[in-house]
Design a protein around this motif. Structure first.
Motif, PDB file in Angstrom:
ATOM      1  N   SER A  14       0.832  -1.203   0.000  1.00 27.18           N
ATOM      2  CA  SER A  14       0.000   0.000   0.000  1.00 27.18           C
ATOM      3  C   SER A  14       0.866   1.253   0.000  1.00 27.18           C
ATOM      4  CB  SER A  14      -0.922   0.002   1.216  1.00 27.18           C
ATOM      5  OG  SER A  14      -1.602   1.221   1.331  1.00 27.18           O
ATOM      6  N   LEU A  15       1.921   1.258   0.809  1.00 27.30           N
ATOM      7  CA  LEU A  15       2.821   2.409   0.862  1.00 27.30           C
ATOM      8  C   LEU A  15       3.581   2.580  -0.451  1.00 27.30           C
ATOM      9  CD1 LEU A  15       4.174   2.004   4.502  1.00 27.30           C
ATOM     10  CD2 LEU A  15       2.487   3.648   3.682  1.00 27.30           C
ATOM     11  N   LYS A  16       4.001   1.477  -1.047  1.00 27.45           N
ATOM     12  CA  LYS A  16       4.693   1.560  -2.342  1.00 27.45           C
ATOM     13  C   LYS A  16       3.756   2.053  -3.436  1.00 27.45           C
ATOM     14  CE  LYS A  16       8.310  -1.830  -1.548  1.00 27.45           C
ATOM     15  NZ  LYS A  16       8.888  -3.118  -1.972  1.00 27.45           N
ATOM     16  N   GLY A  17       2.491   1.615  -3.391  1.00 29.06           N
ATOM     17  CA  GLY A  17       1.512   2.088  -4.364  1.00 29.06           C
ATOM     18  C   GLY A  17       1.264   3.579  -4.237  1.00 29.06           C
ATOM     19  N   ALA A  18       1.224   4.072  -3.002  1.00 33.94           N
ATOM     20  CA  ALA A  18       1.037   5.509  -2.790  1.00 33.94           C
ATOM     21  C   ALA A  18       2.241   6.290  -3.304  1.00 33.94           C
ATOM     22  CB  ALA A  18       0.820   5.790  -1.311  1.00 33.94           C
ATOM     23  N   GLU A  19       3.435   5.746  -3.105  1.00 35.82           N
ATOM     24  CA  GLU A  19       4.639   6.404  -3.596  1.00 35.82           C
ATOM     25  C   GLU A  19       4.638   6.462  -5.130  1.00 35.82           C
ATOM     26  OE1 GLU A  19       9.497   5.931  -3.323  1.00 35.82           O
ATOM     27  OE2 GLU A  19       8.202   4.483  -2.326  1.00 35.82           O
ATOM     28  N   THR A  20       4.232   5.368  -5.750  1.00 38.63           N
ATOM     29  CA  THR A  20       4.162   5.324  -7.214  1.00 38.63           C
ATOM     30  C   THR A  20       3.140   6.322  -7.741  1.00 38.63           C
ATOM     31  OG1 THR A  20       4.771   2.985  -7.171  1.00 38.63           O
ATOM     32  CG2 THR A  20       3.755   3.800  -9.190  1.00 38.63           C
ATOM     33  N   THR A  21       1.998   6.404  -7.082  1.00 37.00           N
ATOM     34  CA  THR A  21       0.961   7.347  -7.503  1.00 37.00           C
ATOM     35  C   THR A  21       1.427   8.788  -7.313  1.00 37.00           C
ATOM     36  OG1 THR A  21      -0.718   5.734  -6.876  1.00 37.00           O
ATOM     37  CG2 THR A  21      -1.463   7.982  -7.219  1.00 37.00           C
ATOM     38  N   ALA A  22       2.150   9.047  -6.228  1.00 34.79           N
ATOM     39  CA  ALA A  22       2.661  10.402  -5.996  1.00 34.79           C
ATOM     40  C   ALA A  22       3.660  10.798  -7.083  1.00 34.79           C
ATOM     41  CB  ALA A  22       3.312  10.492  -4.624  1.00 34.79           C
ATOM     42  N   ILE A  23       4.510   9.866  -7.468  1.00 37.67           N
ATOM     43  CA  ILE A  23       5.467  10.151  -8.546  1.00 37.67           C
ATOM     44  C   ILE A  23       4.724  10.386  -9.852  1.00 37.67           C
ATOM     45  CG2 ILE A  23       7.326   9.136  -9.939  1.00 37.67           C
ATOM     46  CD1 ILE A  23       8.310   7.817  -7.311  1.00 37.67           C
ATOM     47  N   SER A  24       3.679   9.584 -10.100  1.00 38.06           N
ATOM     48  CA  SER A  24       2.865   9.793 -11.309  1.00 38.06           C
ATOM     49  C   SER A  24       2.188  11.152 -11.279  1.00 38.06           C
ATOM     50  CB  SER A  24       1.812   8.697 -11.434  1.00 38.06           C
ATOM     51  OG  SER A  24       2.419   7.448 -11.623  1.00 38.06           O
ATOM     52  N   GLY A  25       1.777  11.586 -10.108  1.00 40.48           N
ATOM     53  CA  GLY A  25       1.167  12.906  -9.973  1.00 40.48           C
ATOM     54  C   GLY A  25       2.151  14.022 -10.264  1.00 40.48           C
ATOM     55  N   ILE A  26       3.387  13.858  -9.805  1.00 39.06           N
ATOM     56  CA  ILE A  26       4.411  14.861 -10.077  1.00 39.06           C
ATOM     57  C   ILE A  26       4.696  14.940 -11.575  1.00 39.06           C
ATOM     58  CG2 ILE A  26       6.873  15.382  -9.758  1.00 39.06           C
ATOM     59  CD1 ILE A  26       6.564  14.240  -6.920  1.00 39.06           C
ATOM     60  N   GLN A  27       4.658  13.788 -12.233  1.00 43.66           N
ATOM     61  CA  GLN A  27       4.907  13.746 -13.674  1.00 43.66           C
ATOM     62  C   GLN A  27       3.689  14.181 -14.485  1.00 43.66           C
ATOM     63  OE1 GLN A  27       6.057   9.651 -14.090  1.00 43.66           O
ATOM     64  NE2 GLN A  27       8.187  10.052 -13.532  1.00 43.66           N
ATOM     65  N   GLY A  28       2.564  14.383 -13.835  1.00 43.50           N
ATOM     66  CA  GLY A  28       1.352  14.814 -14.524  1.00 43.50           C
ATOM     67  C   GLY A  28       0.537  13.669 -15.094  1.00 43.50           C
ATOM     68  N   LYS A  29       0.831  12.443 -14.695  1.00 43.74           N
ATOM     69  CA  LYS A  29       0.124  11.269 -15.216  1.00 43.74           C
ATOM     70  C   LYS A  29      -1.063  10.858 -14.343  1.00 43.74           C
ATOM     71  CE  LYS A  29       4.340   9.407 -17.249  1.00 43.74           C
ATOM     72  NZ  LYS A  29       5.329   8.323 -17.183  1.00 43.74           N
ATOM     73  N   ALA A  30      -1.155  11.395 -13.132  1.00 43.83           N
ATOM     74  CA  ALA A  30      -2.251  11.058 -12.223  1.00 43.83           C
ATOM     75  C   ALA A  30      -2.905  12.352 -11.744  1.00 43.83           C
ATOM     76  CB  ALA A  30      -1.736  10.259 -11.030  1.00 43.83           C
ATOM     77  N   SER A  31      -4.207  12.278 -11.488  1.00 45.16           N
ATOM     78  CA  SER A  31      -4.926  13.462 -11.021  1.00 45.16           C
ATOM     79  C   SER A  31      -4.593  13.745  -9.558  1.00 45.16           C
ATOM     80  CB  SER A  31      -6.432  13.258 -11.176  1.00 45.16           C
ATOM     81  OG  SER A  31      -6.883  12.258 -10.278  1.00 45.16           O
ATOM     82  N   VAL A  32      -4.830  14.959  -9.159  1.00 39.87           N
ATOM     83  CA  VAL A  32      -4.577  15.362  -7.776  1.00 39.87           C
ATOM     84  C   VAL A  32      -5.468  14.562  -6.830  1.00 39.87           C
ATOM     85  CG1 VAL A  32      -4.673  17.283  -6.150  1.00 39.87           C
ATOM     86  CG2 VAL A  32      -3.851  17.675  -8.470  1.00 39.87           C
ATOM     87  N   GLN A  33      -6.711  14.341  -7.229  1.00 37.34           N
ATOM     88  CA  GLN A  33      -7.635  13.577  -6.387  1.00 37.34           C
ATOM     89  C   GLN A  33      -7.127  12.154  -6.172  1.00 37.34           C
ATOM     90  OE1 GLN A  33     -11.573  13.189  -7.984  1.00 37.34           O
ATOM     91  NE2 GLN A  33     -12.324  12.033  -6.243  1.00 37.34           N
TER      92      GLN A  33
END
Length: 103
Positions: free
Chosen positions: A49-68
């Motif tokens: 779960s923590l690794k998934g959150a880290e991956t999503t945060a990196i995707s958010g920084i890259q603009g690949k994931a929404s802020v929500q």
């Protein structure tokens, strides 16, 4: 993580209900597991779960994931971490209590 905790609670239900109401194979598999295996499974789920959150945060920084999506996964990871810390605190307290017992 909550699935593993639910499985632990089902373990007691299956043991008291008898063989006619034994349930699914997953309930039987959990009933055969010991406490260390259950804790290992829960901690593995917390790490993923923590690794998934880290991956999503990196995707958010890259603009690949929404802020929500980033906020939701970070909040879920925070809840998982708080739960893991609470379990750790209880295990340490139980160990200290056992070490104080007179032999």
């Amino acid at each position: 993580m909550l699935d593993a905790l639910t499985s632990v609670s089902l373990r007691g239900t299956a043991a008291t209900a008898g063989p006619s109401a034994a349930g699914t194979a997953s309930t039987r598999a959990v009933a055969e597991g010991d406490f260390s295996n259950i804790l290992a499974d829960i901690s593995g789920q917390a790490i993923s779960s923590l690794k998934g959150a880290e991956t999503t945060a990196i995707s958010g920084i890259q603009g690949k994931a929404s802020v929500q999506q980033v906020v939701q996964t970070i909040m879920a990871a925070e809840e998982t971490l708080q739960t893991a810390l609470a379990v750790r605190d209880k295990v340490v307290a139980a160990y200290q209590e056992i070490s104080r017992l007179a032999i």
